[in-house]
Scaffold this active site. Sequence first.
Site, PDB file in Angstrom:
ATOM      1  N   CYS A  21       0.666  36.410 -15.390  1.00 46.63           N
ATOM      2  CA  CYS A  21       2.012  36.348 -14.825  1.00 46.63           C
ATOM      3  C   CYS A  21       1.883  36.036 -13.337  1.00 46.63           C
ATOM      4  CB  CYS A  21       2.770  37.652 -15.046  1.00 46.63           C
ATOM      5  SG  CYS A  21       2.005  39.094 -14.312  1.00 46.63           S
ATOM      6  N   HIS A  49       0.838  -1.209   0.000  1.00 49.84           N
ATOM      7  CA  HIS A  49       0.000   0.000   0.000  1.00 49.84           C
ATOM      8  C   HIS A  49       0.868   1.252   0.000  1.00 49.84           C
ATOM      9  CE1 HIS A  49      -2.267   3.231   2.071  1.00 49.84           C
ATOM     10  NE2 HIS A  49      -3.259   2.793   1.327  1.00 49.84           N
ATOM     11  N   GLY A  78      -2.303  40.065 -13.190  1.00 49.34           N
ATOM     12  CA  GLY A  78      -1.487  39.837 -11.995  1.00 49.34           C
ATOM     13  C   GLY A  78      -2.329  39.103 -10.969  1.00 49.34           C
ATOM     14  N   THR A  79      -2.348  37.787 -11.077  1.00 48.64           N
ATOM     15  CA  THR A  79      -3.343  36.998 -10.340  1.00 48.64           C
ATOM     16  C   THR A  79      -3.071  36.946  -8.844  1.00 48.64           C
ATOM     17  OG1 THR A  79      -2.112  35.013 -10.976  1.00 48.64           O
ATOM     18  CG2 THR A  79      -4.029  35.610 -12.318  1.00 48.64           C
ATOM     19  N   ASN A  80      -1.842  37.199  -8.406  1.00 53.00           N
ATOM     20  CA  ASN A  80      -1.605  37.231  -6.957  1.00 53.00           C
ATOM     21  C   ASN A  80      -2.387  38.372  -6.322  1.00 53.00           C
ATOM     22  OD1 ASN A  80       0.127  35.054  -7.176  1.00 53.00           O
ATOM     23  ND2 ASN A  80       1.957  36.314  -7.325  1.00 53.00           N
ATOM     24  N   ASP A  81      -2.198  39.587  -6.836  1.00 47.25           N
ATOM     25  CA  ASP A  81      -2.923  40.733  -6.289  1.00 47.25           C
ATOM     26  C   ASP A  81      -4.411  40.647  -6.591  1.00 47.25           C
ATOM     27  OD1 ASP A  81      -0.837  41.942  -5.032  1.00 47.25           O
ATOM     28  OD2 ASP A  81      -0.411  43.392  -6.607  1.00 47.25           O
TER      29      ASP A  81
END
Length: 937
Positions: free
Chosen positions: A888, A512, A822-825
């Site tokens: 980004c 397992h 700017g996907t973080n912010d």
Amino acid sequence: MKQGPAALTVGACGAFTRRRALPAWIAPRIPGRARPPHPAPGHPAKEGPVAMSSSTSTADATRAETRLVVPFADGRAEQKMLLGGKGANLAEMTRIGLPVPQGFIVTTDACRHYLDAGAVPEDLARQVADALHQLETDTGRRLGDPDRPLLLSVRSGAPFSMPGMMDTVLDLGATPATMDGLTRMGDAWFAQDAARRFLEMFGRVVLGVDEAAFNAGVEAAVEAAGVATERDLTVEQLEALVAAHRQAIADAGATLPEDPHEQLTLAIEAVFRSWNGARARAYRKVERIPDDLGTAVNVQMMVFGNLGDDSATGVAFTRDPATGENVPYGDFLIGAQGEDVVAGTRTVEPLAQLADEFPAQHKELLDHLDTLEHHYRDLCDIEFTIERGTLYMLQTRVGKRSAAAALRMAVEMVDEGLIDQTEAVRRVTPRQLEALLHPRFAPGAPAPLTTGLAASPGAAVGKIVLSSVEARDRGLAGEAVVLVRPETSPEDLEGMVASAGLLTARGGLVSHAAVVARGLGKPAVCGAAEVKIDSEAGTVTINGTVLHADDVISIDGTSGAVVAGEVELEIPEDDPKVAQLLGWADTHRTLHVFANADTPDDARRALAAGAEGIGLCRTEHQFLGDRLPLIQQMILSRTPDTEAAALVELEAAQRDDFTQLFEVMDGKRVVIRLLDPPLHEFLPDLESLHIKRALGELTEEEREMMEAAEALKEHDPMLGVRGIRLGVLRPEVYRAQVRAVIGAAVDRVRAGGDPKPEIMLPLIGTSQELEWGVALIHDVARGVLAETDVEVDYTVATMIETPRAALRAGRLAPHVDAFSFGTNDLTQLTFGLSRDDVEATYIPRGLELQLLPVDPFRTLDPDGVGRLIELAVTEGREVKPELVTGICGEHGGDPDSIALAHRVGLTHVSCSSSRLEVARLAAAHAALGLGGPSSTA
């Protein structure tokens, strides 16, 4: 189990008998009733309701509308959503002529009905009884018959492989009434052992008796007899253990039915319930298997590998699942049942040795393995049993494999003509590719304390944790831990998921621990027999060295090495097969893959990993190190003249940086973001300066910096003077940066290069802000180009980091050539979360309580942030069809986020160099319709 009201159930021959504690779904089987029609040979049953012939009577037609039970002989591999993966493959092996013990499948339709309604479908009892009657007729054995008893296995079988995550009952039918018949089948020891195994499984799975009660009984019997294991007990001692197990069930307040037909009824229901067991739910969450599929139940005639030295059982793979080498691989045991092989409690023999013990059966098995691999065109994992010289194939499925094996097999199977390049790309997941980039021990690592089996490749360093619950909690909190266990069971899954690596004292390469670790991409060392674990004392002793819980340990799942203390790790060299696979992947993807790179060295690494350009160059990173005094001088300037003087040096330094970047990325787009962070981030920490002042140690230069830091201090820097707002308040900073970009491009054009700069404005909120910033860029660029009389192909972009910018995309698009999300912010502002403050606190707790479906800073939230992105892309392209759009930030390297980017029609993603190869494969998978986030809230 509490006793319920009296109910009617099916007797051995279909007669009515009165029982208690029966589920409501049991209905009588009336002898002579017509069975549901079977498909004609060559015409497999379709999934879902079964069509009826015109000759079917009205009553029979009503009963046959939904076929809930399908014999192996009537199914096909394509029906896995109805029959489950295990059942569909058993049916397929039967169809192609392999020696499969007979049985039937209770479909996932029945399970879903049970889970939705709390009761099984009305017609299920009759269909099960009919299928059992046919099985008894075909085998010449009957369930509960004292002379020729039929024993059954009752196993789960979901549409997607969930090894060990749901429940199984074996040896069903081993009752007091069948002991004489089982003794004649084998011997008295075999009969009592079958009863023991049945009571342990049925008691735990169906009746809910704590497994510890049975373990205590086994330990007491073994200790009293003075033997090593229960396999060494005499017949009389084993019979006493069976009696003790029956008493344990009674002591737990449960009622053990003696009628095997009733046992079968209850076992089927228990398997249905196990679909919603804790470990099954946890596994589905990790593997992203939908919760609404349900499981089929496979009821199969048992064959026995524990009848003597002429019997055996084992697990085999058509290729090595750890390395991918094209050689059959597996383990077996003589005189054992299948669970003995995978449990890790006995020392197994390698499959190759089967040729010495059972040469004819070994050759037959190799032929079957070859047949299966060519039939499924993939690695097959099979279970087999040899019963008194006769080989049986008990199960097959597409085998779990390590990342290295997945890559090797995908490429080599193309070379062998088994699959094409597209299928090879499908076969290697982004997570597996990422695992190939996992670290390993650097040269000069200390000598290992021991070497176990290299069960799952990669190396891990972490603190020793002896409990899977503790591993889960500490791992979710971000701590690197190595789970150390005697062996693992399905209950350990969550701890395994959260651990950096896994070390077990027992178990082989098909145990397992090994199978699950390979599937998770976790480094694992198994079967390290010298590892002695004392959980109560909190110690791990390895060849005389005593380690304690919380001591650091290092494991290498590629070599099997176990080392005390922290070992330096290194990334392995590139495997040429990675480049070959990614070359095939690149032909499928439509998303371009760019890199986040700030220096020439970053850019070179990005090119080596396949970057098509730079999607984000963060100019503030060029102000650090020995250049920090230059920007500090600019910040401290009190007049336009002193500011301009400071900016001259900064501009020259940045122009040199950009020139080198353009040279490395010649002919490729380089997106340069103007200064984004607030200026106080470039100054010393204000609190430390205050302490120095209190101690009288503050220099004059530090006093100036303290005053500047106090003037620039903000209550919420994330929402303060940064991005375009900084440019508006300090426009000469942006002007200097634009001059540096365009000047560097001019230098490269004069040197014969082909620079492609794109200047990007950060943190835009309004179209007026964007117009202001774009006008500044064009004004400065025109001045430089007019002065140098050189043409430069530059473009302008804006980041979409605020919800307002996304909502007003139609007004922003006319002013720019590109959007970069700017996907973080954007995630922080959409959720109202500060990433730095919640990642180690709220996020783990929110995930644990299922308040968040995913960590939104690792995988894009499709319903909130994703909708904003899709809206911005749609509205932006309505006014500017040629608008370039991309992501980004590190979401650009996350496979699920990449799938979302593909779905909403982005042009590119951009991520760090270390994730570029994963991003390339993920983009291909997205184009092929694989993976991607689901709706969450």
